[in-house]
Scaffold this active site. Sequence first.
Site, mmCIF file in Angstrom:
data_model
loop_
_atom_site.group_PDB
_atom_site.id
_atom_site.type_symbol
_atom_site.label_atom_id
_atom_site.label_comp_id
_atom_site.label_asym_id
_atom_site.label_seq_id
_atom_site.Cartn_x
_atom_site.Cartn_y
_atom_site.Cartn_z
ATOM 1 N N GLY A 54 -65.779 51.346 -63.891
ATOM 2 C CA GLY A 54 -66.211 51.719 -65.228
ATOM 3 C C GLY A 54 -64.982 51.947 -66.090
ATOM 4 N N ARG A 90 -56.548 46.254 -62.900
ATOM 5 C CA ARG A 90 -57.783 45.657 -63.427
ATOM 6 C C ARG A 90 -57.474 45.128 -64.826
ATOM 7 N NH1 ARG A 90 -62.724 47.516 -61.484
ATOM 8 N NH2 ARG A 90 -63.527 45.622 -62.460
ATOM 9 N N ASP A 244 -66.577 46.891 -71.188
ATOM 10 C CA ASP A 244 -65.220 47.140 -70.711
ATOM 11 C C ASP A 244 -64.172 46.832 -71.766
ATOM 12 O OD1 ASP A 244 -64.951 47.488 -67.403
ATOM 13 O OD2 ASP A 244 -66.872 46.768 -68.135
ATOM 14 N N ASN A 254 -68.457 42.606 -70.937
ATOM 15 C CA ASN A 254 -69.103 43.524 -69.996
ATOM 16 C C ASN A 254 -69.375 42.786 -68.688
ATOM 17 O OD1 ASN A 254 -70.206 46.167 -69.459
ATOM 18 N ND2 ASN A 254 -72.225 45.237 -69.548
ATOM 19 N N LYS A 255 -69.978 43.478 -67.762
ATOM 20 C CA LYS A 255 -70.240 42.920 -66.433
ATOM 21 C C LYS A 255 -70.924 41.562 -66.533
ATOM 22 C CE LYS A 255 -69.200 44.558 -63.417
ATOM 23 N NZ LYS A 255 -67.907 44.380 -62.727
#
Length: 364
Positions: A54, A90, A244, A254-255
């Site tokens: 997250g 990341r 994100d 995003n995911k």
Amino acid sequence: MKVGERHYHTIWLNEDGRSVDIIDQRWLPHEFRVVTLKTVADVADAIRDMWVRGAPLIGVTAAYGVAIAMAKDPSDAHLDAVWEELNETRPTAINLRWALNAMREYLRPLPEAERADAAYKRAAEIAEEDVELNRAIGANGLDVIREIASKKKPGEPVRILTHCNAGWLATVDYGTATAPIYMAVEEGIPVHVYVDETRPRNQGAYLTAWEMNGHGVPHTLIVDNAGGHLMQHGDIDMVIVGTDRTTANGDVCNKIGTYLKALAARDNDVPFYVALPSPTIDWTVQDGVKEIPIEERTADEVSFVQGRAADGSIASVRISPEGSPAANPAFDVTPARLITGLITERGIATPSPEGLKALFPERS
């Protein structure tokens, strides 16, 4: 949020004043484990291997990583080296770089002898700021849920679809996309949340469903490909997801799979909202599709799935043929044109440069 009878944040400073504890999310929902991070290498592993995940929580964890580093060696060279090491863990989540920049800019002017204590103080401030930002996001998103609820029959729930986990496990507390949901439940507004499983890491099934259970929120777990079907048949009132990285023009990274949900929502006139704290906005990026680096994760995350076996053990099993290659882009970009509104701590922005700058005029 509460786990059993105890209130937890996802990360907290230990009594020794130097190490930090985190909820190790790799084992949820089957086991609740807390692990201690004592070194920068521990922090890097925790971020890279998704013990924490997250965007907001990654940023806070990195901030504490800098503090741990300063307690060992407060030199400029070490500060820069740790910035580089953690920034590479990341590449997509902008909060990581934001937190690292905030720590470096705060510490650089200070004498080396003062940096360790100052670093822990600043990291704690970033953690608490995250809680307050999410609380404000929740209040602003609650207005949307209230409006939909006002058009319902008494007792009829607001049906909300969410993707991945933008809950309290993705932040220090409250969550982004889930904060309005939790506040609606506390206010007595009936809601029902449809939780995408979110392959390949199943953060919806593992984490969001676990959160909903713990908070007593009515919910249904669905496979990723069911969302469009539910929207077609009028079973979804709104979609709310996290992000994100959000660009200056309102594109949202995003995911993986978020883009497809937005397309289905647009085709079925379902409002599509994105909840985000302002550190998630990358004001240097205009075109999300062309400019945001998309993290490519290991093929094993696609080829294997983790779960509880019949004997109670946690097992990882292969679900694809040996030798079949797998691609695993972790994120996709949803263009601003598909988004109804960006729910921030300052209000709900239209997804455009003008809309964002209206809420954040200091960026004009």
